[in-house]
Design an enzyme around this catalytic site. Structure first.
Site, short mmCIF file in Angstrom:
data_model
loop_
_atom_site.label_atom_id
_atom_site.label_comp_id
_atom_site.label_asym_id
_atom_site.label_seq_id
_atom_site.Cartn_x
_atom_site.Cartn_y
_atom_site.Cartn_z
N ASN A 129 2.94 2.43 -8.52
CA ASN A 129 1.80 3.28 -8.88
C ASN A 129 1.89 4.55 -8.05
OD1 ASN A 129 -0.62 4.55 -9.23
ND2 ASN A 129 -1.90 2.82 -8.61
N CYS A 132 -1.13 7.26 -6.13
CA CYS A 132 -1.76 7.20 -4.80
C CYS A 132 -1.36 8.39 -3.93
CB CYS A 132 -1.39 5.92 -4.05
SG CYS A 132 -0.45 4.70 -4.92
N ASN A 193 -1.02 6.41 -16.28
CA ASN A 193 -2.20 5.89 -15.60
C ASN A 193 -3.46 6.58 -16.14
OD1 ASN A 193 -3.73 4.50 -13.64
ND2 ASN A 193 -2.00 4.56 -12.23
C1 LIG Z 1 -10.88 -1.72 -13.80
C2 LIG Z 1 -9.51 -1.11 -13.82
C3 LIG Z 1 -8.64 -1.33 -12.73
C4 LIG Z 1 -7.37 -0.76 -12.72
N1 LIG Z 1 -6.53 -0.99 -11.65
C5 LIG Z 1 -5.28 -0.45 -11.64
C6 LIG Z 1 -4.39 -0.71 -10.55
O1 LIG Z 1 -4.69 -1.47 -9.61
N2 LIG Z 1 -3.16 -0.09 -10.57
C7 LIG Z 1 -2.77 0.72 -11.62
O2 LIG Z 1 -1.65 1.25 -11.61
N3 LIG Z 1 -3.59 0.94 -12.67
C8 LIG Z 1 -4.82 0.39 -12.71
N4 LIG Z 1 -5.65 0.62 -13.78
C9 LIG Z 1 -5.17 1.44 -14.92
C10 LIG Z 1 -4.72 0.52 -16.10
O3 LIG Z 1 -3.69 -0.33 -15.72
C11 LIG Z 1 -4.29 1.35 -17.35
O4 LIG Z 1 -3.11 2.06 -17.05
C12 LIG Z 1 -5.36 2.33 -17.79
O5 LIG Z 1 -6.63 1.71 -17.77
C13 LIG Z 1 -5.11 2.92 -19.18
O6 LIG Z 1 -5.07 1.93 -20.17
P1 LIG Z 1 -6.36 1.54 -21.10
O7 LIG Z 1 -6.91 2.81 -21.64
O8 LIG Z 1 -5.79 0.59 -22.10
O9 LIG Z 1 -7.33 0.87 -20.17
C14 LIG Z 1 -6.94 0.06 -13.81
C15 LIG Z 1 -7.82 0.27 -14.88
C16 LIG Z 1 -9.08 -0.29 -14.90
C17 LIG Z 1 -9.98 -0.04 -16.08
#
Ligand SMILES: Cc1cc2nc3c(=O)[nH]c(=O)nc-3n(C[C@H](O)[C@H](O)[C@H](O)COP(=O)(O)O)c2cc1C
Length: 291
Positions: A129, A132, A193
């Site tokens: 990721n 950060c 992301n």
């Molecule tokens: C509650 C929540 C927690 C997330 N935690 C992480 C994380 O720890 N690391 C990361 O790379 N992305 C994290 N994401 C991003 C998701 O993995 C994803 O890439 C992003 O939500 C876009 O996809 P979506 O529109 O289908 O949700 C998080 C997203 C949400 C909603």
């Protein structure tokens, strides 16, 4: 059965992956899906971001719903490498689907230590990721710093031979970073992301939540990135952004993604993975797509 997709050691039975952070550490997956449903629909499970040491995350509120989207400000709460390996990894491995660990670090050394920490474990791959901030560069996000990403990937590759993905941020010099990843031996790009966003929780006094926007609101933005990146790099692209249905998933595939991840869909309906795969298969047949 032949895998749907093989990248290095990673073999996906289906193109669907569960996106990082949206199933936590996987403890409750089998409360909603049977073992058979998990094995036949989920190509890979991506863990919540794991850091070297435990992280408390941000104080509440951590989630804020917007029309068609969700802002999250979790602050990467997680138990840290050692507790994760001892208390959570065994259950995740018991699902018998490929497991990718999403890594979160504040400097290159953190990512390297994490990769080393998973070397002896039966995980299939890691996902970096890069959204950060890099503490050694005064908090500048890795994703804004192509040279920093080059060093990061080079150093991680020295210690990690299995599947290695970089999860791009949708903001910053995205194309330049994608090309660097390709040159430095990354196996796949996760595009992308969440988008930096702000929600107003209170008008007077003003109270805001700053976090990452996900959900249907970002789908057209990320689809464009996928479409354009697919023409610039040869690396397999894993699309992630706003996929709620089989049609959404198929749109990513026809725009150049080789696989996709679902995030908020899991929060809306924990059985989404099964429904999305079924709907996508029906649509593929209907349109005669992908053989
Ligand atoms: C509650 C929540 C927690 C997330 N935690 C992480 C994380 O720890 N690391 C990361 O790379 N992305 C994290 N994401 C991003 C998701 O993995 C994803 O890439 C992003 O939500 C876009 O996809 P979506 O529109 O289908 O949700 C998080 C997203 C949400 C909603």
């Amino acid at each position: 059965m032949r895998p749907y997709l093989k990248i290095r050691n990673l073999e996906l039975k289906t193109p669907l992956m569960l996106a990082s952070g949206t199933w936590g550490l996987g403890e409750n997956l089998d409360l909603y899906l049977t073992k058979e449903e998990i094995k036949s629909n989920i190509g890979a499970f991506v863990s919540k971001g794991i850091s070297r040491f435990p992280k408390k995350g941000n104080p509440p509120p951590r989630l804020y719903e917007t029309p068609c989207g969700l802002i999250n400000s979790i602050g990467l709460e997680n138990p840290g490498l050692e507790v994760f390996k001892k208390d959570y990894l065994p259950k995740l491995l018991s699902y018998e689907v490929p497991l990718i660990i999403n890594l979160h670090g504040e400097e290159v050394e953190d990512f390297v230590a994490l990769a080393e920490g998973f070397k002896e474990e039966k995980v299939d791959g890691i996902e970096l990721n890069i959204s950060c901030p890099n503490v050694k560069k005064g908090g500048l996000a890795f994703s804004s710093d192509p040279k920093g990403v080059k060093t990061l990937v080079k150093e991680v590759r020295k210690v990690w031979e299995r599947f290695l993905a970089v999860k791009l941020s949708p903001v910053g010099p995205v194309y330049e970073i994608a090309e660097i990843c390709e040159k430095e031996g990354v196996d796949a790009l996760v595009v992308a992301n969440t988008y930096p966003a702000l929600g107003v929780i209170g008008l007077a006094p003003l109270k805001v939540i700053k976090g990452g926007l996900s959900g249907p609101a970002i789908k057209p933005l990320t689809l464009r990135l996928v479409y354009e990146l697919a023409q610039k790099v040869k690396l397999p692209i894993i699309g992630s952004g706003g996929i709620l249905s089989g049609k959404d998933a198929l749109e990513y595939l026809v725009c150049g993604a080789k696989a996709f991840q679902i995030g908020v869909a899991n929060l809306i309906d924990p059985t989404s993975a099964v429904k999305i795969i079924q709907e996508m298969e029906e649509l593929k047949k209907k349109h005669g797509l992908f053989g």
